[in-house]
Design a protein around this motif. Structure first.
Motif, short mmCIF file in Angstrom:
data_model
loop_
_atom_site.label_atom_id
_atom_site.label_comp_id
_atom_site.label_asym_id
_atom_site.label_seq_id
_atom_site.Cartn_x
_atom_site.Cartn_y
_atom_site.Cartn_z
N THR A 1 0.85 -5.64 -5.02
CA THR A 1 0.51 -5.99 -6.27
C THR A 1 -0.66 -5.30 -6.90
OG1 THR A 1 1.53 -8.20 -5.79
CG2 THR A 1 0.10 -7.91 -7.95
N LEU A 2 -1.70 -5.26 -6.17
CA LEU A 2 -3.06 -4.46 -6.45
C LEU A 2 -2.94 -3.04 -6.75
CD1 LEU A 2 -5.56 -6.46 -4.06
CD2 LEU A 2 -5.00 -6.80 -6.46
N GLN A 3 -1.77 -2.60 -5.97
CA GLN A 3 -1.55 -1.03 -6.00
C GLN A 3 -0.47 -0.70 -6.95
OE1 GLN A 3 -1.03 0.23 -2.00
NE2 GLN A 3 -3.05 -0.03 -1.49
N VAL A 4 0.01 -1.68 -8.01
CA VAL A 4 0.99 -1.53 -8.90
C VAL A 4 0.75 0.04 -9.69
CG1 VAL A 4 -0.11 -3.15 -10.71
CG2 VAL A 4 2.49 -2.62 -10.81
N PHE A 5 1.82 0.71 -9.88
CA PHE A 5 1.63 2.30 -10.42
C PHE A 5 2.85 2.28 -11.12
CE2 PHE A 5 2.06 6.63 -10.39
CZ PHE A 5 0.77 7.05 -11.07
N ALA A 6 3.95 2.64 -10.22
CA ALA A 6 5.29 3.02 -10.67
C ALA A 6 5.82 2.36 -11.97
CB ALA A 6 6.24 2.94 -9.40
N GLU A 7 5.89 1.14 -11.90
CA GLU A 7 6.50 0.28 -13.09
C GLU A 7 5.90 0.23 -14.35
OE1 GLU A 7 5.61 -0.90 -10.03
OE2 GLU A 7 7.50 -1.86 -8.96
N PRO A 8 4.65 0.25 -14.41
CA PRO A 8 3.88 0.50 -15.81
C PRO A 8 3.92 2.29 -16.30
CG PRO A 8 2.23 -0.09 -14.13
CD PRO A 8 3.62 -0.26 -13.51
N THR A 9 4.00 3.09 -15.27
CA THR A 9 3.71 4.39 -15.54
C THR A 9 5.16 4.71 -16.06
OG1 THR A 9 2.31 4.87 -13.89
CG2 THR A 9 3.56 6.48 -14.55
N THR A 10 6.50 4.23 -15.46
CA THR A 10 7.65 4.49 -15.95
C THR A 10 8.04 3.70 -17.39
OG1 THR A 10 8.41 4.51 -13.53
CG2 THR A 10 10.04 4.39 -15.20
N LEU A 11 7.61 2.52 -17.50
CA LEU A 11 7.69 2.18 -18.86
C LEU A 11 6.77 2.60 -19.95
CD1 LEU A 11 8.27 -1.87 -17.57
CD2 LEU A 11 9.94 0.03 -18.26
N LYS A 12 5.87 3.27 -19.66
CA LYS A 12 4.91 3.72 -20.50
C LYS A 12 5.41 4.44 -21.79
CE LYS A 12 0.57 6.44 -21.26
NZ LYS A 12 1.22 7.26 -22.03
N PRO A 13 6.25 5.55 -21.57
CA PRO A 13 6.82 5.95 -22.82
C PRO A 13 7.65 5.27 -23.57
CG PRO A 13 7.22 7.28 -20.56
CD PRO A 13 6.74 5.86 -20.23
N LEU A 14 8.07 4.11 -23.10
CA LEU A 14 8.81 3.10 -24.14
C LEU A 14 8.26 2.22 -24.84
CD1 LEU A 14 11.64 2.31 -21.14
CD2 LEU A 14 11.64 4.05 -22.82
#
Length: 297
Positions: A225-238
């Motif tokens: 959880t502290l290393q979350v990166f992929a999910e928000p980075t992928t949703l950022k263009p949306l």
């Protein structure tokens, strides 16, 4: 023959040094240096790498974007970890009952989302969240209900939490379920002779006996959880609600590859690693202390 054990250990040691210890050491080295620009920064010798000491660390600790990202991730973790572990424990307890059928298929169905890469999972859910293409929007419109915007404001935390819980519950469920299956049958028989119902058996026997597995899954969940990166980075263009510094690791990536400030990014990465280690170690010590106290009783 005395050197044989060292020969067997040599490949693992070499891999550890090359792909774990060396990158960490190089990151620490970069974090203690900075680029000094002379004049306009043009021409040979205009940009020199010099010793910076702890200045990169002091700048990182006073960086409001990094601190805000850390607070967002803590709030995100407060939602993800209880929901994910609670769901995993519930599924494991349900699968461990004798009345459940098709347990192999059910275990596979629950575990399958974990096998999907985080980027693919975020893309799948991202399109389900988009109002223009989401089938949920069509269904809600059909019954006259306003569809929520899951990619804006407060619902954004719920959207990210849903992706993490959907993807991580299966792994934690398998760990807890395996621990449940290792409990001796005699323990259950003794509990039933004492008049325990299925609910009492779960609360008073199964959960206390799988406490080490719960601690292990909690430990891994905190780190992830502290290393979350992929999910928000992928949703950022949306969506415009996700900035490039939404989480600490996104801030590190932006500084390193967007702002070309590899030294500041290295200092931030070291701070995140140390904070993760301290928090995980602290939770682990508290859990072990409580386990020892319960055993002493």
């Amino acid at each position: 023959m005395r050197r044989a054990p060292y020969a067997f250990l040599a490949p693992a040691v070499v891999l550890f040094l090359l792909f774990f210890a060396l990158p960490i050491g190089y990151a620490i080295y970069l974090s203690l240096r900075k680029v000094e620009v002379k004049g306009l920064g043009l021409g040979p010798g205009a940009r020199d790498e010099v010793w910076a000491g702890l200045s990169n660390y002091t700048d990182a600790l006073s960086d409001s974007e990094l601190l805000d990202g850390a607070l967002r991730v803590l709030g995100y973790g407060a939602l993800v970890v209880p929901l994910m572990l609670g769901s995993a424990l519930l599924f494991a307890l349900m699968l461990d009952t004798e009345r459940v059928r098709f347990t192999t298929f059910t275990r596979l169905a629950i575990f399958l989302p974990y096998a999907i890469p985080g980027v693919i999972a975020a893309l799948l859910w991202g399109f389900l969240y988009l109002p223009d293409v989401s089938p949920f929007t069509y269904v809600l419109d059909s019954v006259g209900l306003p569809p929520p915007n899951m990619l804006d404001g407060g619902p954004l935390f719920i959207a990210l939490t849903n992706i993490a819980v959907w993807g991580g519950t299966g792994f934690n469920m398998i760990v807890i379920y395996t621990s449940l299956r290792s409990i001796p049958v005699e323990v259950y028989e003794a509990a039933r002779l004492d008049g325990c119902s299925q609910l009492q058996l779960a609360l008073r026997v199964k959960i206390p006996m799988v406490a080490p597995s719960l601690v292990l899954t909690f430990f891994f969940s905190i780190i992830a959880t502290l290393q979350v990166f992929a999910e928000p980075t992928t949703l950022k263009p949306l969506t415009n609600s996700l900035t490039s510094t939404w989480s600490p690791l996104m801030k590190v990536y932006t500084d390193a590859f967007g702002n070309n400030d590899i030294h500041s990014a290295a200092a931030q990465a070291v701070i995140i690693a140390v904070a993760t280690l301290l928090m995980s170690f602290g939770f682990l010590r508290v859990a072990n202390r409580r386990t020892k106290q319960e055993e002493a009783r």
